[in-house]
Design an enzyme around this catalytic site. Sequence first.
Site, PDB file in Angstrom:
ATOM      1  N   ASP A 289     -11.556  -9.777  18.755  1.00  0.00           N
ATOM      2  CA  ASP A 289     -10.395  -9.210  19.385  1.00  0.00           C
ATOM      3  C   ASP A 289     -10.377  -9.922  20.852  1.00  0.00           C
ATOM      4  O   ASP A 289     -10.097  -9.072  21.563  1.00  0.00           O
ATOM      5  CB  ASP A 289      -9.764  -8.288  18.627  1.00  0.00           C
ATOM      6  CG  ASP A 289      -8.201  -7.878  19.539  1.00  0.00           C
ATOM      7  OD1 ASP A 289      -8.335  -8.764  19.381  1.00  0.00           O
ATOM      8  OD2 ASP A 289      -7.340  -7.013  18.608  1.00  0.00           O
TER       9      ASP A 289
ATOM     10  N   HIS B  16      -5.992  -6.664  26.342  1.00  0.00           N
ATOM     11  CA  HIS B  16      -6.994  -6.057  26.820  1.00  0.00           C
ATOM     12  C   HIS B  16      -7.391  -6.311  27.616  1.00  0.00           C
ATOM     13  O   HIS B  16      -8.822  -5.672  27.817  1.00  0.00           O
ATOM     14  CB  HIS B  16      -7.491  -5.855  25.472  1.00  0.00           C
ATOM     15  CG  HIS B  16      -6.711  -5.436  24.131  1.00  0.00           C
ATOM     16  ND1 HIS B  16      -6.472  -4.049  24.304  1.00  0.00           N
ATOM     17  CD2 HIS B  16      -7.207  -6.109  23.498  1.00  0.00           C
ATOM     18  CE1 HIS B  16      -6.051  -4.233  23.014  1.00  0.00           C
ATOM     19  NE2 HIS B  16      -5.734  -5.199  22.614  1.00  0.00           N
TER      20      HIS B  16
ATOM     21  N   ILE C   9      -4.906  -2.133  28.020  1.00  0.00           N
ATOM     22  CA  ILE C   9      -4.791  -0.690  26.854  1.00  0.00           C
ATOM     23  C   ILE C   9      -6.442  -1.354  26.458  1.00  0.00           C
ATOM     24  O   ILE C   9      -7.211  -2.382  26.274  1.00  0.00           O
ATOM     25  CB  ILE C   9      -4.054  -0.903  26.015  1.00  0.00           C
ATOM     26  CG1 ILE C   9      -3.547  -1.580  25.285  1.00  0.00           C
ATOM     27  CG2 ILE C   9      -2.934   0.077  27.132  1.00  0.00           C
ATOM     28  CD1 ILE C   9      -2.932  -1.274  23.978  1.00  0.00           C
TER      29      ILE C   9
ATOM     30  N   GLY D 242      -7.529  -0.686  19.730  1.00  0.00           N
ATOM     31  CA  GLY D 242      -7.459   0.394  18.890  1.00  0.00           C
ATOM     32  C   GLY D 242      -8.421   0.513  17.945  1.00  0.00           C
ATOM     33  O   GLY D 242      -8.921   1.113  17.803  1.00  0.00           O
TER      34      GLY D 242
END
Length: 283
Positions: free
Chosen positions: A187, A192, A207, A210
Site C-alpha cells: 500500500d 502514509h 498516519i 490501518g
Amino acid sequence: MAIDYDHLMSLKSEGQEFSYGDRETMLYALGIGFGRDPMNDKELPFVYEKDLQTIPTMSSVIAWGAGPMAKSGINYLMVVHGEQKLTMHKPLPVAADITADSRVVGAYDKGADKGAVIITETLIKDKKTGDKLCTMQSTTFARGDGGFGGPSEGAPKPHPLPERAPDQTVEVDTRPDQALLYRLSGDRNPLHADPEVAKMAGFPAPILHGLCTYGTCCRAIISSVCDYDASKITGFDVRFSSPVFPGETILVDIWQDGKTVSFRARVKERDAVVINNGKCTLA
C-alpha cells in the site's frame, strides 16, 4: 456519480495471479514490528529464513490490489477502511504463487448524508495445488456515496467485547519510520509517507496504515496468547476506529474465552481507541 446497486453487486474478478517469496514474508514481519530485538530468539523465526513462519494477517498484502472495486463508481476521496475480517483455511506458505477470486457481497445505504457500506470478499488459493489458503472480507465506508437506494439494514454486526476488565494488556511499540517500511508490502498511498498529502487530508503528519495496526495487534496476540506459534490463529477480525501516528505506543487489551480471543487497541499517548471489536479465533 451515484452508485448503481445492481452493477455494484455484480462486480467480481476471478483468477488474478500474484506471487511472493520469503523476502516478502520477512519484510511484512518487519513492517509490523517483529525483529526489533535481534537477540530475541522467539521473534527470529518471523524475520530470518531459518525455520521461517508466516503471520496470518500477511494475507492482507499478498494479493494487494486484487478485486473489482475500481469499477464501483464510488468517490475514493471520501473512502475509509471500516472493517477487516480473515478466515485461515491453512497456514500461509512461506513463498507461493497464488490466485485471488474477489466479489462484492454486500452494499448498504446509510443515507445521503451518512454514506454507504460496501463489503467485498476475496478467496486466496495456492495456484499450484488449488488449496484454499484464506478468505478475507473488507468493509469500505464510502462517506460520499449514500442515498443510492440500496438496503439500509442487514450489515454484519461487530463482535461484542466482554464487559469485564481485560485479562491482560500488551504494550507494543511503533517506530517513527514504520509506515515507510510497511508501505513496501503493497500500500503506497502517499497519505502514509508524504507530509504535504497528510496535511491536505487533515492530518498533522502521515498516519500509519490501518492494516499495519491490524498486523501489530496480531503481533501482540502471537507473542502473548499464542507463545509465538502463529499457526494457532484461524481467524482475525477488527473494526477500525481511529488512525495511529508512527512512533506512538499501542496498548492491546485482550480477553480470552476458550478459543475466542477478544481485543481492542488503544494509543497510550492519547488514550484513543484505534481498533475495536477485535476477534481472534484459535485452532
